[in-house]
Design a protein around this motif. Structure first.
Motif, PDB file in Angstrom:
ATOM      1  N   GLY A 159       0.828  -1.200   0.000  1.00 12.34           N
ATOM      2  CA  GLY A 159       0.000   0.000   0.000  1.00 12.34           C
ATOM      3  C   GLY A 159       0.857   1.242   0.000  1.00 12.34           C
ATOM      4  N   ASP A 160       0.205   2.389  -0.110  1.00 11.68           N
ATOM      5  CA  ASP A 160       0.916   3.656  -0.183  1.00 11.68           C
ATOM      6  C   ASP A 160       1.107   4.258   1.202  1.00 11.68           C
ATOM      7  OD1 ASP A 160       0.822   3.310  -2.909  1.00 11.68           O
ATOM      8  OD2 ASP A 160      -0.839   4.694  -3.220  1.00 11.68           O
ATOM      9  N   ILE A 161       2.206   5.001   1.368  1.00 11.13           N
ATOM     10  CA  ILE A 161       2.494   5.686   2.624  1.00 11.13           C
ATOM     11  C   ILE A 161       2.604   7.171   2.327  1.00 11.13           C
ATOM     12  CG2 ILE A 161       4.192   6.047   4.454  1.00 11.13           C
ATOM     13  CD1 ILE A 161       4.980   3.119   4.192  1.00 11.13           C
ATOM     14  N   ILE A 162       1.910   7.979   3.131  1.00  9.49           N
ATOM     15  CA  ILE A 162       2.013   9.432   3.069  1.00  9.49           C
ATOM     16  C   ILE A 162       2.394   9.887   4.465  1.00  9.49           C
ATOM     17  CG2 ILE A 162       0.797  11.603   2.664  1.00  9.49           C
ATOM     18  CD1 ILE A 162      -1.091  10.042   0.799  1.00  9.49           C
ATOM     19  N   ALA A 163       3.544  10.578   4.571  1.00 14.43           N
ATOM     20  CA  ALA A 163       4.034  11.004   5.884  1.00 14.43           C
ATOM     21  C   ALA A 163       4.349  12.491   5.865  1.00 14.43           C
ATOM     22  CB  ALA A 163       5.283  10.207   6.258  1.00 14.43           C
ATOM     23  N   SER A 164       4.066  13.156   6.981  1.00 17.83           N
ATOM     24  CA  SER A 164       4.374  14.583   7.064  1.00 17.83           C
ATOM     25  C   SER A 164       5.765  14.817   7.645  1.00 17.83           C
ATOM     26  CB  SER A 164       3.330  15.304   7.917  1.00 17.83           C
ATOM     27  OG  SER A 164       3.336  14.780   9.224  1.00 17.83           O
ATOM     28  N   GLY A 165       6.393  13.757   8.163  1.00 20.62           N
ATOM     29  CA  GLY A 165       7.728  13.880   8.746  1.00 20.62           C
ATOM     30  C   GLY A 165       8.707  12.933   8.087  1.00 20.62           C
ATOM     31  N   ASP A 166       9.694  12.498   8.870  1.00 21.87           N
ATOM     32  CA  ASP A 166      10.728  11.592   8.375  1.00 21.87           C
ATOM     33  C   ASP A 166      10.277  10.141   8.490  1.00 21.87           C
ATOM     34  OD1 ASP A 166      12.229  13.880   8.098  1.00 21.87           O
ATOM     35  OD2 ASP A 166      13.424  13.544   9.901  1.00 21.87           O
ATOM     36  N   ILE A 167      10.864   9.295   7.650  1.00 21.08           N
ATOM     37  CA  ILE A 167      10.524   7.873   7.688  1.00 21.08           C
ATOM     38  C   ILE A 167      11.761   7.045   7.363  1.00 21.08           C
ATOM     39  CG2 ILE A 167       9.720   7.832   5.291  1.00 21.08           C
ATOM     40  CD1 ILE A 167       7.508   5.840   6.344  1.00 21.08           C
ATOM     41  N   ARG A 168      11.898   5.919   8.034  1.00 26.32           N
ATOM     42  CA  ARG A 168      13.002   4.994   7.782  1.00 26.32           C
ATOM     43  C   ARG A 168      12.404   3.636   7.446  1.00 26.32           C
ATOM     44  NH1 ARG A 168      18.623   4.300   9.013  1.00 26.32           N
ATOM     45  NH2 ARG A 168      19.084   2.079   8.899  1.00 26.32           N
ATOM     46  N   ILE A 169      12.913   3.019   6.381  1.00 19.65           N
ATOM     47  CA  ILE A 169      12.423   1.707   5.970  1.00 19.65           C
ATOM     48  C   ILE A 169      13.579   0.711   5.985  1.00 19.65           C
ATOM     49  CG2 ILE A 169      11.397   0.367   4.089  1.00 19.65           C
ATOM     50  CD1 ILE A 169       9.766   2.803   3.372  1.00 19.65           C
ATOM     51  N   ASP A 170      13.474  -0.265   6.865  1.00 20.32           N
ATOM     52  CA  ASP A 170      14.429  -1.370   6.919  1.00 20.32           C
ATOM     53  C   ASP A 170      13.742  -2.666   6.482  1.00 20.32           C
ATOM     54  OD1 ASP A 170      16.869  -0.117   7.884  1.00 20.32           O
ATOM     55  OD2 ASP A 170      15.749   0.262   9.724  1.00 20.32           O
TER      56      ASP A 170
ATOM     57  N   GLY B  65       9.381  15.045   4.700  1.00 23.60           N
ATOM     58  CA  GLY B  65      10.688  15.015   5.355  1.00 23.60           C
ATOM     59  C   GLY B  65      11.676  14.138   4.614  1.00 23.60           C
ATOM     60  N   LYS B  66      12.550  13.499   5.394  1.00 26.58           N
ATOM     61  CA  LYS B  66      13.614  12.660   4.843  1.00 26.58           C
ATOM     62  C   LYS B  66      13.196  11.191   4.866  1.00 26.58           C
ATOM     63  CE  LYS B  66      18.499  11.574   5.506  1.00 26.58           C
ATOM     64  NZ  LYS B  66      19.707  11.902   6.290  1.00 26.58           N
ATOM     65  N   LEU B  67      13.495  10.507   3.785  1.00 29.04           N
ATOM     66  CA  LEU B  67      13.305   9.060   3.707  1.00 29.04           C
ATOM     67  C   LEU B  67      14.676   8.407   3.775  1.00 29.04           C
ATOM     68  CD1 LEU B  67      11.800   6.371   3.062  1.00 29.04           C
ATOM     69  CD2 LEU B  67      12.171   6.910   0.654  1.00 29.04           C
ATOM     70  N   VAL B  68      14.828   7.446   4.681  1.00 27.23           N
ATOM     71  CA  VAL B  68      16.045   6.646   4.759  1.00 27.23           C
ATOM     72  C   VAL B  68      15.661   5.209   4.452  1.00 27.23           C
ATOM     73  CG1 VAL B  68      17.909   5.806   6.232  1.00 27.23           C
ATOM     74  CG2 VAL B  68      17.116   8.164   6.469  1.00 27.23           C
ATOM     75  N   VAL B  69      16.283   4.640   3.429  1.00 27.69           N
ATOM     76  CA  VAL B  69      16.095   3.230   3.103  1.00 27.69           C
ATOM     77  C   VAL B  69      17.355   2.526   3.588  1.00 27.69           C
ATOM     78  CG1 VAL B  69      15.671   1.535   1.291  1.00 27.69           C
ATOM     79  CG2 VAL B  69      14.705   3.833   1.085  1.00 27.69           C
ATOM     80  N   GLY B  70      17.217   1.760   4.679  1.00 30.24           N
ATOM     81  CA  GLY B  70      18.360   1.078   5.280  1.00 30.24           C
ATOM     82  C   GLY B  70      18.904  -0.029   4.392  1.00 30.24           C
ATOM     83  N   PRO B  71      20.028  -0.628   4.794  1.00 32.77           N
ATOM     84  CA  PRO B  71      20.670  -1.686   3.994  1.00 32.77           C
ATOM     85  C   PRO B  71      19.762  -2.874   3.697  1.00 32.77           C
ATOM     86  CG  PRO B  71      22.101  -0.995   5.788  1.00 32.77           C
ATOM     87  CD  PRO B  71      20.785  -0.310   5.992  1.00 32.77           C
ATOM     88  N   THR B  72      18.798  -3.152   4.590  1.00 38.99           N
ATOM     89  CA  THR B  72      17.867  -4.266   4.368  1.00 38.99           C
ATOM     90  C   THR B  72      16.541  -3.788   3.789  1.00 38.99           C
ATOM     91  OG1 THR B  72      17.067  -4.101   6.647  1.00 38.99           O
ATOM     92  CG2 THR B  72      18.881  -5.644   6.228  1.00 38.99           C
TER      93      THR B  72
ATOM     94  N   VAL C 115      19.634   6.361   0.440  1.00 37.73           N
ATOM     95  CA  VAL C 115      19.394   4.964   0.095  1.00 37.73           C
ATOM     96  C   VAL C 115      20.637   4.123   0.374  1.00 37.73           C
ATOM     97  CG1 VAL C 115      18.673   3.359  -1.722  1.00 37.73           C
ATOM     98  CG2 VAL C 115      17.855   5.716  -1.754  1.00 37.73           C
ATOM     99  N   SER C 116      20.444   3.089   1.189  1.00 34.68           N
ATOM    100  CA  SER C 116      21.478   2.067   1.398  1.00 34.68           C
ATOM    101  C   SER C 116      20.967   0.723   0.897  1.00 34.68           C
ATOM    102  CB  SER C 116      21.836   1.952   2.877  1.00 34.68           C
ATOM    103  OG  SER C 116      22.413   3.148   3.345  1.00 34.68           O
ATOM    104  N   GLY C 117      19.663   0.631   0.668  1.00 34.32           N
ATOM    105  CA  GLY C 117      19.023  -0.607   0.223  1.00 34.32           C
ATOM    106  C   GLY C 117      18.645  -0.552  -1.250  1.00 34.32           C
ATOM    107  N   ILE C 118      17.432  -1.053  -1.563  1.00 30.38           N
ATOM    108  CA  ILE C 118      16.991  -1.217  -2.955  1.00 30.38           C
ATOM    109  C   ILE C 118      15.695  -0.459  -3.202  1.00 30.38           C
ATOM    110  CG2 ILE C 118      16.203  -2.898  -4.669  1.00 30.38           C
ATOM    111  CD1 ILE C 118      17.901  -4.997  -3.147  1.00 30.38           C
ATOM    112  N   ILE C 119      15.649   0.274  -4.323  1.00 27.64           N
ATOM    113  CA  ILE C 119      14.409   0.910  -4.770  1.00 27.64           C
ATOM    114  C   ILE C 119      14.185   0.524  -6.219  1.00 27.64           C
ATOM    115  CG2 ILE C 119      13.184   3.063  -5.238  1.00 27.64           C
ATOM    116  CD1 ILE C 119      14.741   4.394  -3.002  1.00 27.64           C
ATOM    117  N   GLN C 120      12.977   0.005  -6.508  1.00 20.71           N
ATOM    118  CA  GLN C 120      12.565  -0.299  -7.876  1.00 20.71           C
ATOM    119  C   GLN C 120      11.411   0.628  -8.208  1.00 20.71           C
ATOM    120  OE1 GLN C 120      11.683  -4.508  -7.396  1.00 20.71           O
ATOM    121  NE2 GLN C 120      13.563  -5.032  -8.483  1.00 20.71           N
TER     122      GLN C 120
END
Length: 130
Positions: free
Chosen positions: A28-39, A50-57, A71-76
């Motif tokens: 599903g879709d995510i809408i955030a007004s602040g920062d988000i980290r995805i591991d 805000g800032k998006l951090v995509v961790g190594p995993t 980005v440290s991980g994968i984005i398609q």
């Protein structure tokens, strides 16, 4: 405790960080007004002021539209960063990039087109009066 900060546009944002931890899968879709980290894994689009951090995993399959992206991980999918896209050595992006500034570490992998400049960020635009 959430902190308040001012973005360049002058608006105040809630700076609580949203975390999608390793082992978590979201469809599903995510809408955030602040920062988000995805591991974990996201199968959907993400839009954040805000800032998006995509961790190594971290893995994202969908469009990304954020103020800053690291980005440290994968984005398609297509990645739009209004300010800065920072690709770490372990990152892999398979899709088009639109960024104000681009930082690429040796070892990162990118497949697609790249446009740099000052892209319009849809979440920062105000609606025109009717």
């Amino acid at each position: 405790m959430a902190k308040q900060s001012l973005k360049p546009s002058g608006e105040s944002l809630n700076q609580a960080i949203n975390i999608i931890s390793e082992g978590t899968k979201i469809k599903g879709d995510i809408i955030a007004s602040g920062d988000i980290r995805i591991d974990g894994e996201l199968n959907g689009n993400i839009s954040a002021k805000g800032k998006l951090v995509v961790g190594p995993t971290g893995k994202i399959k969908g469009e990304v539209d954020c103020y800053n992206v690291e980005v440290s991980g994968i984005i398609q999918g297509k990645v739009s960063a209004s300010e800065l896209l920072n690709m770490k050595a372990t990152s892999k992006i398979d899709g088009d990039i639109i960024a104000g500034k681009l930082s690429v570490e040796p070892g990162s992998i990118f497949s697609g087109t790249c446009t740099m400049g000052t892209p319009k960020h849809p979440m920062n635009e105000t609606e025109k009066p009717k």
